[in-house]
Scaffold this motif. Structure first.
Motif, short mmCIF file in Angstrom:
data_model
loop_
_atom_site.label_atom_id
_atom_site.label_comp_id
_atom_site.label_asym_id
_atom_site.label_seq_id
_atom_site.Cartn_x
_atom_site.Cartn_y
_atom_site.Cartn_z
N HIS A 64 0.86 -1.25 -0.09
CA HIS A 64 -0.10 -0.04 -0.02
C HIS A 64 0.88 1.11 0.10
O HIS A 64 2.12 1.22 0.33
N ASP A 65 0.17 2.46 -0.43
CA ASP A 65 1.04 3.77 -0.73
C ASP A 65 1.83 3.97 0.44
O ASP A 65 3.22 4.30 0.37
N LYS A 66 1.57 3.82 1.78
CA LYS A 66 2.36 4.32 3.04
C LYS A 66 3.55 3.26 3.44
O LYS A 66 3.99 3.66 4.15
N LYS A 67 3.27 2.18 2.58
CA LYS A 67 4.34 1.09 2.99
C LYS A 67 5.36 0.89 1.96
O LYS A 67 6.23 -0.12 2.21
N LYS A 68 5.10 1.47 0.80
CA LYS A 68 6.16 1.28 -0.32
C LYS A 68 7.43 1.14 -0.03
O LYS A 68 8.31 0.84 -0.21
N ASP A 69 7.82 2.56 0.88
CA ASP A 69 9.23 2.86 1.34
C ASP A 69 9.70 1.62 2.02
O ASP A 69 11.00 1.28 1.94
N ASN A 70 9.05 1.06 2.99
CA ASN A 70 9.01 -0.01 3.80
C ASN A 70 9.54 -1.36 2.96
O ASN A 70 10.62 -1.95 3.15
N SER B 185 -1.91 -1.58 -11.50
CA SER B 185 -1.71 -1.14 -9.97
C SER B 185 -2.86 -1.84 -9.17
O SER B 185 -3.91 -2.33 -10.02
N GLY B 186 -2.86 -1.81 -7.86
CA GLY B 186 -3.89 -2.67 -7.07
C GLY B 186 -5.22 -2.29 -7.37
O GLY B 186 -6.19 -3.28 -7.68
N PRO B 187 -5.60 -0.98 -7.32
CA PRO B 187 -7.05 -0.73 -7.31
C PRO B 187 -7.42 -0.68 -8.72
O PRO B 187 -8.70 -0.75 -9.04
N LEU B 188 -6.49 -0.90 -9.67
CA LEU B 188 -6.99 -1.11 -11.15
C LEU B 188 -7.05 -2.79 -11.45
O LEU B 188 -7.18 -3.02 -12.80
N GLY B 189 -6.87 -3.71 -10.64
CA GLY B 189 -7.00 -4.90 -10.90
C GLY B 189 -5.82 -5.88 -10.62
O GLY B 189 -5.76 -6.93 -10.89
N GLY B 190 -4.72 -5.20 -10.16
CA GLY B 190 -3.53 -5.65 -10.00
C GLY B 190 -3.52 -6.94 -8.88
O GLY B 190 -3.01 -8.05 -8.92
N THR C 297 -5.33 2.76 7.02
CA THR C 297 -5.66 3.58 6.07
C THR C 297 -6.77 2.97 5.34
O THR C 297 -6.55 1.68 4.86
N ALA C 298 -8.20 3.29 4.98
CA ALA C 298 -9.02 2.76 4.27
C ALA C 298 -8.62 2.52 2.85
O ALA C 298 -7.94 3.58 2.26
N GLN C 299 -8.69 1.38 2.20
CA GLN C 299 -8.17 1.22 1.06
C GLN C 299 -9.58 0.91 -0.02
O GLN C 299 -10.48 0.24 0.45
N PRO C 300 -9.43 1.76 -1.13
CA PRO C 300 -10.83 1.63 -1.90
C PRO C 300 -11.15 0.00 -2.44
O PRO C 300 -12.11 -0.19 -2.98
N HIS C 301 -9.92 -0.67 -2.65
CA HIS C 301 -10.00 -1.86 -3.25
C HIS C 301 -10.02 -2.98 -2.14
O HIS C 301 -9.37 -4.09 -2.29
N GLU C 302 -10.43 -2.94 -0.83
CA GLU C 302 -10.40 -3.48 0.20
C GLU C 302 -10.96 -4.88 0.08
O GLU C 302 -10.67 -6.22 0.31
N PRO C 303 -12.07 -5.03 -0.77
CA PRO C 303 -12.64 -6.66 -1.23
C PRO C 303 -11.53 -7.22 -1.94
O PRO C 303 -11.61 -8.22 -1.58
N ASP C 304 -10.78 -6.60 -2.66
CA ASP C 304 -9.61 -7.37 -3.71
C ASP C 304 -8.54 -7.78 -2.60
O ASP C 304 -8.10 -8.92 -2.76
N VAL C 305 -8.40 -6.84 -1.86
CA VAL C 305 -7.50 -7.49 -0.83
C VAL C 305 -7.59 -8.53 0.11
O VAL C 305 -7.01 -9.52 0.17
N SER C 306 -9.02 -8.26 0.58
CA SER C 306 -9.37 -9.60 1.32
C SER C 306 -9.65 -10.96 0.47
O SER C 306 -9.02 -11.77 1.00
N ALA C 307 -9.79 -10.53 -0.71
CA ALA C 307 -9.96 -11.95 -1.58
C ALA C 307 -8.72 -12.52 -1.81
O ALA C 307 -8.47 -13.82 -1.87
#
Length: 139
Positions: free
Chosen positions: A8-14, A54-59, A83-93
């Protein structure tokens, strides 16, 4: 071994720092990543990475399809649980598919380190065994 790298965006540097730290291990495997994360890994480590959308676009779903088709062996997904993610259902899947297909999954730096060190020692053979059993059973 096919390894997916997602952050996720805030974890990319990590994740980038993590990949840099263990670059010598990642060099020996096929790497896959979602869009921006993959490009950053390429730019900042020089590693070869197959990039999905990208994740929100189907990655996330593309990686999920690889899992369901027995083409992914390990997932490192540095999630931002605050942080709320707009593609949270995809993450859960994606997480559910890892459980269904017994694909090792790390969602934070601590667990990722344990898995990557196990990969280095050759201790992550579960996927190879499962693939062999499925071929023998005709699945």
């Amino acid at each position: 071994m096919n390894i997916a790298l997602i952050a996720h965006d805030k974890k990319k540097d990590n994740l980038i720092r993590f990949v840099q730290k263990y670059k010598s291990i990642f060099t020996n495997h096929q790497l896959f990543a979602t869009g921006t994360t993959g490009q950053r890994i390429i730019d900042e480590t020089g590693l070869d990475v197959h990039r999905f959308q990208s994740g929100p676009l189907g990655g996330d779903q593309e990686i999920g399809a690889f899992i369901a088709n027995h083409k992914m062996d390990l997932i490192l997904f540095f999630r931002d649980p605050l942080t709320a993610q707009p593609h949270e259902p995809d993450v859960s899947a994606l997480i559910r598919l890892c459980d269904v297909y017994s694909v090792p999954l790390a969602t934070n730096n601590g667990t990722a380190e344990i898995l990557v060190k196990a990969v280095e020692r050759g201790e992550v053979e579960n996927r190879s065994t499962l693939k062999k059993n499925e071929r023998e059973e005709g699945n």
